[in-house]
Design an enzyme around this catalytic site. Structure first.
Site, PDB file in Angstrom:
ATOM      1  N   CYS A  38      -6.120  -1.188  -2.317  1.00 19.74           N
ATOM      2  CA  CYS A  38      -6.128  -0.312  -3.499  1.00 19.74           C
ATOM      3  C   CYS A  38      -7.493   0.354  -3.525  1.00 19.74           C
ATOM      4  O   CYS A  38      -8.516  -0.318  -3.310  1.00 19.74           O
ATOM      5  CB  CYS A  38      -5.912  -1.149  -4.762  1.00 19.74           C
ATOM      6  SG  CYS A  38      -6.192  -0.258  -6.300  1.00 19.74           S
TER       7      CYS A  38
ATOM      8  N   CYS B  13      -4.694   7.034  -3.117  1.00 17.08           N
ATOM      9  CA  CYS B  13      -4.100   5.937  -3.881  1.00 17.08           C
ATOM     10  C   CYS B  13      -3.028   5.294  -3.004  1.00 17.08           C
ATOM     11  O   CYS B  13      -2.085   5.973  -2.576  1.00 17.08           O
ATOM     12  CB  CYS B  13      -3.479   6.514  -5.149  1.00 17.08           C
ATOM     13  SG  CYS B  13      -2.524   5.345  -6.126  1.00 17.08           S
TER      14      CYS B  13
END
Ligand code: DGL
Length: 260
Positions: free
Chosen positions: A183, A73
């Site tokens: 992302c 992440c």
């Protein structure tokens, strides 16, 4: 040599794009994936809260006896990896937007970056873009809403299409030739991105680099699983297991629900 599993976590199903790369490069490794979908999105949260969540996920992976943790992440990496590294005695692999290759290779001297607010506002991202992209135009776009749509099973919806179109338009106008996906949820949007962007725009993400770095760090620490047997992958979510099954395109996949 270590037969312990590699732990991987994300705010949700996005890190599955990283799990895929790791599984392809290191097929004999066992992996344990945590999707903290109940707390998604991390992007709009403050640094302190993101650190709290990253610590919680790491603790669970340590309870499950992982030998290394991949923070799959960008938002958690750019806000929390320093704390994780100074708190725990195992190696951590993080992921950051691939701004360096985009800036170095851009011919139009304009690159687009789509990432969360938490990543774009982090000190780590500021530092990297300052070092590698100070002489080019960087069009930053907060992908607000994208993670929510993916986590609620609306990956290829009309809403997603409209949202992406509005986010990409200013980049296209600025004549970008690279789009950086900052992302881990975004690689799943690839078919839509290809459709919406001009053909010459290259789309890059850091997934493969993370898998290579995981391999290198395991090797360096003598932690590779050198057995010839195929590894076992376990998936845990505190959200809707159906979303993970559909992301992996496997309706029969065993996804464990766990309250964490
Ligand atoms: N996959 C996370 C990332 O790479 C999504 C962040 C979020 O939950 O907002 O940044």
């Amino acid at each position: 040599m270590s037969k312990q599993a590699i732990g991987i976590f994300d705010s949700g199903v996005g890190g599955i794009s990283i799990w895929r790369e790791i599984n392809a490069l290191l097929p004999t490794e066992d992996t344990i994936y945590l999707a903290d979908s109940r707390n998604a999105p991390y992007g709009p949260k403050g640094k302190e809260r993101i650190i709290e969540l990253a610590v919680k996920n790491t603790e669970l992976l340590l309870q499950k006896n992982c030998k290394l943790v991949v923070v799959a992440c960008n938002t958690a990496t750019t806000n929390a990896i320093e704390t994780l590294r100074s708190t725990y005695d195992i190696p951590f692999i993080g992921i950051e937007p691939a701004i360096k290759p985009a800036a170095l290779n851009s011919k139009t001297k304009a690159v687009g970056i789509l990432a969360t607010k938490g990543t774009l506002s982090s000190a780590l991202f500021f530092k990297t873009s300052h070092i590698f992209a100070s002489d080019i135009k960087v069009i930053e776009q907060d992908g607000d809403g994208i993670v929510n749509l993916i986590e609620s099973g609306r990956l290829f919806s009309e809403e997603m299409r409209a949202l992406l179109k509005s986010y990409l338009e200013p980049m296209i106008k600025a004549n970008i030739d690279y789009l950086v996906l900052g992302c881990t949820h975004y690689p799943f949007l690839m078919p839509l991105l290809i459709e919406l962007l001009p053909k010459h725009v290259k789309i890059i993400d850091s997934g493969e680099a993370v898998a290579r770095q995981t391999n290198a760090v395991l090797k360096h620490n003598d932690l590779l699983n050198t057995s010839a047997k195929k590894g076992v992958s376990e998936f845990f979510t505190n959200g809707n297991p159906e979303v993970m099954r559909s992301i992996l395109n496997d309706p029969k996949l065993k996804v464990n629900y766990q309250d964490f």
